[in-house]
Design an enzyme around this catalytic site. Structure first.
Site, short mmCIF file in Angstrom:
data_model
loop_
_atom_site.label_atom_id
_atom_site.label_comp_id
_atom_site.label_asym_id
_atom_site.label_seq_id
_atom_site.Cartn_x
_atom_site.Cartn_y
_atom_site.Cartn_z
N GLU A 102 22.73 -12.68 -42.02
CA GLU A 102 21.09 -13.96 -42.28
C GLU A 102 20.13 -13.70 -41.94
OE1 GLU A 102 23.87 -15.90 -40.05
OE2 GLU A 102 24.76 -17.56 -41.52
N GLU A 122 32.76 -13.82 -40.83
CA GLU A 122 32.47 -14.31 -39.90
C GLU A 122 34.19 -15.39 -40.28
OE1 GLU A 122 29.63 -14.24 -40.93
OE2 GLU A 122 28.06 -14.72 -40.22
N1 3HC Z 1 29.75 -9.52 -30.42
C1 3HC Z 1 30.10 -9.12 -29.69
N2 3HC Z 1 30.57 -8.10 -29.57
C2 3HC Z 1 30.43 -6.94 -29.91
C3 3HC Z 1 30.54 -7.06 -31.83
C4 3HC Z 1 29.98 -9.04 -31.87
N3 3HC Z 1 29.87 -9.19 -32.71
N4 3HC Z 1 30.47 -6.92 -32.51
C5 3HC Z 1 30.64 -5.60 -31.94
N5 3HC Z 1 30.89 -5.92 -30.31
C6 3HC Z 1 31.43 -5.26 -29.65
C7 3HC Z 1 32.64 -4.96 -28.85
O1 3HC Z 1 32.94 -5.72 -28.55
C8 3HC Z 1 32.63 -3.23 -29.02
O2 3HC Z 1 32.40 -3.47 -27.27
P1 3HC Z 1 33.17 -2.64 -25.50
O3 3HC Z 1 32.52 -1.28 -26.11
O4 3HC Z 1 32.53 -3.74 -24.89
O5 3HC Z 1 34.83 -2.37 -26.04
C9 3HC Z 1 31.43 -2.37 -28.66
O6 3HC Z 1 30.61 -3.48 -29.65
C10 3HC Z 1 31.59 -1.81 -30.01
O7 3HC Z 1 32.34 -2.33 -31.14
P2 3HC Z 1 33.36 -1.49 -32.02
O8 3HC Z 1 34.33 -0.67 -30.80
O9 3HC Z 1 33.86 -2.15 -32.89
O10 3HC Z 1 32.30 0.00 -32.59
P3 3HC Z 1 32.86 0.26 -34.41
O11 3HC Z 1 31.39 1.13 -34.24
O12 3HC Z 1 33.91 0.99 -34.76
O13 3HC Z 1 32.14 -0.69 -35.51
C11 3HC Z 1 31.16 -2.61 -36.15
C12 3HC Z 1 30.73 -1.19 -35.06
C13 3HC Z 1 31.12 -2.33 -37.49
C14 3HC Z 1 29.97 -3.87 -35.99
C15 3HC Z 1 32.23 -3.74 -35.44
O14 3HC Z 1 32.21 -3.78 -33.98
C16 3HC Z 1 32.38 -4.95 -36.33
O15 3HC Z 1 32.76 -5.60 -37.29
N6 3HC Z 1 31.76 -6.02 -35.30
C17 3HC Z 1 32.08 -7.81 -35.42
C18 3HC Z 1 31.07 -8.28 -36.31
C19 3HC Z 1 31.64 -9.26 -36.80
O16 3HC Z 1 32.89 -10.26 -36.92
N7 3HC Z 1 30.14 -10.49 -36.76
C20 3HC Z 1 29.97 -11.83 -37.07
C21 3HC Z 1 30.07 -12.32 -35.65
S1 3HC Z 1 30.53 -13.84 -36.23
C22 3HC Z 1 28.60 -15.37 -36.76
O17 3HC Z 1 27.94 -13.73 -36.55
C23 3HC Z 1 27.96 -15.83 -36.36
C24 3HC Z 1 26.16 -15.98 -37.47
O18 3HC Z 1 27.01 -16.19 -38.96
C25 3HC Z 1 26.12 -17.23 -36.83
#
Ligand code: 3HC
Length: 685
Positions: A102, A122
């Protein structure tokens, strides 16, 4: 500082710096908003926003989702970027997900590195984009694309994003690419929100809804995303953003979103027991015993992780089969574009299948995936002990057998551990790491670390019949068979569980895997089964009749043309007959009663598993049930679901069932304790 700024000539660089994934929390939002003012005060010619550490931004910080939102809110920050007279350019490395994407959409231009990904996941967290994604994306990529991207949640590669016009360019160095954009060209780019809105074609919405009901049955967020896009298309941006935000906040607080968040963090939080602090052994060469479906899947998973793998077989036919199995997985991965030809060749160059145990004399780990028989396992482990170095780790992929018994086949039982993979082993994410009584810390750490290297979810479990997953499954099936015999049919039971959210019910699933496996297990358990416990003989009758499932053309259902499935009145009669023999007066269970019995049976068994220390936490059981056994992800796993029902309620219901059968429905001491203390299951251990 979570956002840093620097100026080079007339260009501003804004770096998001919030390790490990640059999640957009409060300090990032504040930093970005301040950066808008900073760039305007300096009258910069452009701002290039990028992320530190090879990662643009993984989205809003989901850890903030349990608390009330705090200003500045992301939509307001992005509006400020969007409306600024200084144009912003996004230089995207790593991932731009959710709120990250975004931010990119609020920028005038987007440039990605070839390996970066952009998307809106999301819905996988039970929400919809909450900072303009549903409003700006349709203007940029059209209606059909945006519905697919937002309701599907799957990120796009840079090339796919370029193909649909989501980004403007791909550059090996996105920062440099953004710097080099011609100023005039940048000045002519129309902001996403000012592009014309796409036509609201009802057919496109209908197609998207159909897709969602097929791919995400039971889940609210994908449907709500489509609704929001449909309602707001063509509205002034401020009105659209307000509707989007309201829906986002409502969903953020919903049970489904809470369940999905719980799993998201549980998945990333699997840990070794605190007292285990040893380093992992080095793994280069791994032996796999048995090249059947399971062994070859395990071998391929290991090859994927860069390891050298030798499959050990008993004869030349076995070697040929192992080679064919691994080759066919490699070819399938190639066909699906998961690997390229070079990747296929390098994997196969590290692979060998042989009958010669001396070829694994330098392997530091062996994983046995042979026939599920204690006699066979003991022979294999004795052979592995002779062939591998004295300190090599010896793992069994047994699904049910006692790892301690297997360990007693070798002189040093500390080397032995269970690694329960799920089929297909190169795809399924769950791995039960079974710690035997004598298993050494180094064996445990090495296997746990290996699981992470294989990108699996390791759950450390103790020894019992079926460990965590198959033990709960056995109770689930027993409860289902009891309901069937006492007044239902396999198809009614299956339907009730599908309505709950399972992709298939217990009988459909058993027809797929084959009724003979569970039958062999029941025969193995005959010697130790509580003679007082009610035994449901219907599944044994099925095996006697040769109804073993799909592979024999008939199981709980009939498969007249090999695929199409029909209910089988003969099977229904078996239930009626057995009830008659046992003098049971059948009742007519409705879908709610069926669900309640099957779910309570599993919850009670899982509570015992926790009570006995076989599982280390309720969250671990959630991971096992979701990632290995099809429990609906959006319900957060079995124990999370139980906590949402309330333990006191569960205990009352179980006590009622206890009047029917005091043994099968004996209430778990852990549930009793939780109810007495008024605590949740997740806080009980
Ligand atoms: N919020 C908070 N923490 C997050 C996060 C997030 N969105 N995404 C990842 N983390 C944290 C994980 O919990 C992990 O924490 P830890 O080390 O304490 O266990 C650390 O970051 C590393 O994450 P991964 O182990 O998953 O690392 P990878 O390298 O395997 O993957 C990634 C990275 C592809 C970014 C994966 O973490 C991911 O897919 N994250 C979620 C993405 C997501 O769903 N984003 C949408 C969020 S909702 C949003 O944005 C709403 C908006 O529209 C307003």
């Amino acid at each position: 500082m979570s956002v840093t700024t620097r100026q080079e000539n007339n260009v501003g660089f804004v770096e998001i710096d919030n390790a490990p994934v640059n999640a957009i929390g409060l300090s990032v939002r504040q930093g970005l908003l301040e950066a808008v003012g900073w760039a305007e005060r300096l009258m910069l010619e452009r701002v290039i926003v990028h992320g530190r550490g090879g990662m643009f931004a993984a989205g809003a910080d989901a850890r903030e989702f349990d608390a009330p939102p705090v200003e500045p809110h992301l939509p307001d920050v992005l509006n400020a970027i969007d409306k600024s007279f200084v144009p912003w350019v996004a230089a995207i490395d790593g991932v731009a997900l959710g709120g990250g994407a975004e931010i990119a959409l609020a920028c005038r231009m987007r440039i990605m590195t070839p390996s970066a990904r952009i998307g809106f996941p999301e819905v996988t967290l039970g929400v919809i984009p909450g900072a303009g994604g549903t409003q700006r994306l349709p203007h940029v990529v059209g209606l059909a694309n945006s519905l697919e991207i937002i309701s599907g949640g799957k990120p796009l590669t840079a090339q796919a994003a370029l193909d649909i016009g989501l980004i403007h360019d791909i550059d090996d160095d996105a920062l440099h690419g953004a710097f080099m954009v011609n100023t005039e060209e940048l000045g002519c780019v129309v902001p996403a929100q000012d592009l014309p809105a796409p036509v609201a074609d009802p057919e496109v919405f209908a197609r998207a809804r159909k897709q969602v009901s097929l791919k995400s049955p039971g889940q609210h967020a994908p449907r709500r995303a489509i609704d929001v896009i449909e309602t707001t298309i063509g509205l002034p941006i401020d009105e659209g953003l307000a509707i989007e935000r309201q829906t986002f906040l409502e969903l953020r607080d919903s049970d489904q979103a809470k369940s999905l968040r719980h799993l998201f963090f549980a998945e990333r939080n699997t840990k070794l027991p605190a007292d285990v602090v040893t380093d992992s052994a080095e793994l280069v060469h791994v032996a796999v015993v048995g090249g059947g479906t399971m062994g070859s899947g395990i071998a391929y998973a290991l090859l994927n992780a860069g390891l050298t793998v030798t499959i050990l077989e008993t004869d030349d036919a076995g070697v040929q089969r192992a080679n064919a199995n691994v080759n066919s997985i490699v070819e399938a991965s190639l066909k699906r574009g998961l690997i390229d030809r070079l990747g296929a060749d390098t994997r196969l160059a590290r692979f060998n299948a042989t009958t010669n145990y001396s070829s694994v004399s330098d392997a530091t780990l062996a994983i046995e995936a042979a026939f599920e028989s204690m006699d066979v396992k003991r022979v294999v482990f004795a052979a592995l002990e002779k062939a591998l170095p004295a300190d090599a780790i010896l793992a069994s992929n047994t699904s049910y057998l006692d790892v301690n018994d297997i360990a007693s086949a070798v002189s040093d039982p500390t080397r032995v551990i269970g690694l329960h993979f799920f089929a297909p082993a190169h795809i399924m994410k769950l791995l039960e790491v079974v710690r035997g009584d004598e298993t050494s810390d180094i064996a445990l750490v090495t296997c746990f670390t290996l699981a992470k290297r294989l990108r699996k979810i390791p759950v450390t479990v103790g020894v019992c019949d079926g460990f965590v997953g198959n033990r709960i499954l056995a109770r689930y099936r027993e409860a289902a068979d009891t309901v069937f015999m006492d007044g239902s049919t396999p198809w009614d039971i299956d339907e009730a569980m599908v309505e709950f959210g399972y992709a298939m019910g217990p009988y459909t699933a058993q027809d797929l895997s084959g009724l003979d496996i569970a039958h062999a297990n029941r025969r193995r358990q005959d010697a130790t089964r509580d003679p007082e416990r009610r035994y449901i003989p219907i599944a044994d009758r099925m095996v006697e009749l040769g109804k073993l499932g799909r592979k024999t053309g008939a199981g709980w259902y009939r498969y007249p043309d090999g695929t199409g499935r029909v209910d089988d009145p003969i099977v229904a009669d078996l239930g009626i007959e057995e009830a008659h023999f046992a003098g049971i007066k059948r009742v007519d269970y409705d879908a709610d009663e069926i669900r309640e019995r099957l779910l309570l049976a599993m919850i009670n068994e899982a509570a015992d598993i926790l009570h006995e220390g076989i599982a280390r936490s309720a969250a671990d059981i959630d991971l096992v049930t979701v990632f290995g056994y099809g429990f609906p992800r959006w319900r957060g796993g079995l124990m999370h679901y139980a906590d949402s029902l309330g333990v006191s309620d569960i205990v009352l219901k179980l006590q009622k069932l206890q009047n029917e059968d005091g043994i099968a429905w004996r209430v778990s001491p852990l549930l009793m304790r939780c109810a007495e203390q008024g605590i949740k299951i997740r806080d009980a251990v």
